[in-house]
Design a protein around this motif. Structure first.
Motif, PDB file in Angstrom:
ATOM      1  N   PHE A 143       4.510  11.215  -4.695  1.00 32.62           N
ATOM      2  CA  PHE A 143       3.449  11.412  -3.714  1.00 32.62           C
ATOM      3  C   PHE A 143       3.858  10.736  -2.410  1.00 32.62           C
ATOM      4  N   TYR A 144       3.705  11.454  -1.320  1.00 30.33           N
ATOM      5  CA  TYR A 144       3.937  10.864  -0.006  1.00 30.33           C
ATOM      6  C   TYR A 144       2.628  10.898   0.765  1.00 30.33           C
ATOM      7  N   ILE A 145       2.226   9.752   1.230  1.00 33.71           N
ATOM      8  CA  ILE A 145       0.978   9.676   1.991  1.00 33.71           C
ATOM      9  C   ILE A 145       1.326   9.338   3.427  1.00 33.71           C
ATOM     10  N   TYR A 146       1.040  10.278   4.330  1.00 37.38           N
ATOM     11  CA  TYR A 146       1.312  10.051   5.749  1.00 37.38           C
ATOM     12  C   TYR A 146       0.031   9.578   6.422  1.00 37.38           C
ATOM     13  N   GLY A 147       0.157   8.524   7.222  1.00 41.46           N
ATOM     14  CA  GLY A 147      -0.999   8.056   7.963  1.00 41.46           C
ATOM     15  C   GLY A 147      -0.522   7.478   9.276  1.00 41.46           C
ATOM     16  N   PHE A 148      -1.441   7.124  10.135  1.00 41.57           N
ATOM     17  CA  PHE A 148      -1.057   6.587  11.436  1.00 41.57           C
ATOM     18  C   PHE A 148      -0.911   5.077  11.367  1.00 41.57           C
ATOM     19  N   GLU A 149       0.002   4.558  12.180  1.00 49.74           N
ATOM     20  CA  GLU A 149       0.326   3.141  12.155  1.00 49.74           C
ATOM     21  C   GLU A 149      -0.860   2.285  12.563  1.00 49.74           C
ATOM     22  N   ASP A 155      -3.326   0.010   5.207  1.00 45.03           N
ATOM     23  CA  ASP A 155      -2.951  -1.167   4.424  1.00 45.03           C
ATOM     24  C   ASP A 155      -3.881  -1.337   3.234  1.00 45.03           C
ATOM     25  N   ALA A 156      -5.157  -1.073   3.477  1.00 43.11           N
ATOM     26  CA  ALA A 156      -6.135  -1.201   2.398  1.00 43.11           C
ATOM     27  C   ALA A 156      -5.845  -0.195   1.299  1.00 43.11           C
ATOM     28  N   ILE A 157      -5.434   1.024   1.705  1.00 44.74           N
ATOM     29  CA  ILE A 157      -5.114   2.048   0.709  1.00 44.74           C
ATOM     30  C   ILE A 157      -3.901   1.629  -0.109  1.00 44.74           C
ATOM     31  N   GLU A 158      -2.903   1.050   0.585  1.00 42.67           N
ATOM     32  CA  GLU A 158      -1.697   0.632  -0.121  1.00 42.67           C
ATOM     33  C   GLU A 158      -2.034  -0.429  -1.167  1.00 42.67           C
ATOM     34  N   GLY A 159      -2.852  -1.414  -0.744  1.00 44.95           N
ATOM     35  CA  GLY A 159      -3.258  -2.445  -1.685  1.00 44.95           C
ATOM     36  C   GLY A 159      -4.041  -1.876  -2.850  1.00 44.95           C
ATOM     37  N   TYR A 160      -4.837  -0.887  -2.541  1.00 49.80           N
ATOM     38  CA  TYR A 160      -5.670  -0.249  -3.555  1.00 49.80           C
ATOM     39  C   TYR A 160      -4.813   0.432  -4.609  1.00 49.80           C
ATOM     40  N   PHE A 161      -3.717   1.087  -4.148  1.00 47.37           N
ATOM     41  CA  PHE A 161      -2.877   1.781  -5.118  1.00 47.37           C
ATOM     42  C   PHE A 161      -1.969   0.826  -5.873  1.00 47.37           C
ATOM     43  N   ILE A 174       3.904   6.352   4.196  1.00 46.30           N
ATOM     44  CA  ILE A 174       4.741   6.466   5.398  1.00 46.30           C
ATOM     45  C   ILE A 174       3.848   6.327   6.613  1.00 46.30           C
ATOM     46  N   ARG A 175       4.239   5.435   7.497  1.00 43.37           N
ATOM     47  CA  ARG A 175       3.420   5.226   8.703  1.00 43.37           C
ATOM     48  C   ARG A 175       4.051   5.943   9.891  1.00 43.37           C
ATOM     49  N   CYS A 176       3.270   6.757  10.540  1.00 42.61           N
ATOM     50  CA  CYS A 176       3.761   7.450  11.720  1.00 42.61           C
ATOM     51  C   CYS A 176       3.231   6.746  12.952  1.00 42.61           C
TER      52      CYS A 176
END
Lengths: 184, 129
Positions: A143-149, A155-161, A174-176
């Motif tokens: 899974f690739y999750i693209y979001g804005f920097e 960050d909250a989503i990353e911690g959540y996963f 991935i942060r754009c």
């Protein structure tokens, strides 16, 4: 008899409309509630009030609420897949549903309004042209999750996963930068 | 709402004349059947409001709508005063129903313009970033 059925129905619809998690559904349930209660007014021989309730309750205020929801800024999440028609591993499909549910729950817990759009378009095309807040791209079991920097929710989503167990699925975030790929 | 759906546009276009006829019917028969100026005006306002769903651009002159609403409000206050104090209502019995229909029409258009102004102010001016 019929009056009592419709009166009970109004109570049920009112309880449903305040206990749903998504605001958009609550608005639709409120419109239904208005229709049912206007019919109840008609049965109690008050047609004047019934007309006013039907027009204002289910037409004008529903549209006003929908416009207000649009201004409230709904989070748009695009979901796309590498080989959409070929996926037939059951565990991957189940996990995918689980991940989308988790993300939806994540936003609902923070009192935001998620809106998931399933699409079969190529993810690079979406990355370039669509106006998204989050883009989820699945390639087999990655899974690739693209979001804005600048989006602090990422960050909250990353911690959540990280905290939850997702079996054998790889999740990359991935942060754009703003406007790196996106023209919209 | 942001990308216009063809189906919604066509169906709303088909429904416009029926909504307008229904609203005018409610206003004109307000003194004998249920309904009246307020309800009919709200039906007429729903024409403008459902128009926003199809064509969400600002091309309605809110200033002139406001002027029309003020004029209607002034005449809603002035006509009953003239009607009562001239003693016209005692002399002609038929004039009473014409008076009721005329007042319902004025109230209906005033409610229609007022709701339209409220809606378009909310849509185009409030909460802009």
């Amino acid at each position: 008899m019929l009056e009592k059925v419709f009166l009970i129905l109004t109570v049920v619809l009112a309880i449903i409309s305040i206990s749903t998690t998504k605001l958009r559904r609550a608005v639709i349930y409120l419109g239904l509630f208005s229709l049912v209660i206007s019919f109840t007014y008609l049965l109690y021989s008050a047609p004047d009030v019934a007309i006013a309730e039907a027009i204002i309750g289910s037409a004008l205020s529903t549209i006003l609420y929908l416009v207000a929801l649009k201004k409230f800024q709904v989070f748009t999440i695009y979901y796309t897949n590498y080989d959409y028609n070929e996926i037939n591993y059951d565990h991957v499909t189940v996990r995918r549903g689980q991940i989308l549910k988790d993300i939806e729950k994540f936003y609902v817990d923070r009192e935001m309004e998620p809106q998931i759009i399933y699409t079969t378009e190529n993810f690079k095309h979406i990355l370039k042209t669509k106006n998204y807040d989050l883009l989820i791209y699945q390639k087999h079991s990655d899974f690739y999750i693209y979001g804005f920097e600048k989006d602090y929710q990422l960050d909250a989503i990353e911690g959540y996963f990280m905290n939850e167990d997702h079996g054998n699925l790889d999740i990359n975030i991935i942060r754009c930068k703003e406007g790196e790929y996106n023209d919209a | 709402m942001n990308n216009n759906s063809e189906i919604i546009a066509r169906i709303t276009g088909l429904l416009y004349p029926f909504i307008i006829i229904f609203g005018v019917y409610i206003i004109l028969n307000g003194h004998i059947t249920p309904g009246g100026g307020f309800q009919g005006g709200a039906v007429l306002a729903s024409v403008f409001i459902s128009r926003y769903l199809v064509y969400p651009f600002e091309d309605i002159k809110i200033k002139s709508l406001q002027l029309a609403e003020k004029l209607l409000f002034f005449s809603i206050i002035m006509i009953p005063i003239l009607f009562l104090f001239t003693g016209f209502n005692y002399s002609a019995g038929q004039a009473n129903s014409y008076y009721l229909i005329g007042m319902n029409l004025l109230i209906g258009f005033k409610v229609c313009f007022g709701l339209t102004i409220i809606f378009f102010r909310f849509v185009f001016y409030e909460g802009e970033k």
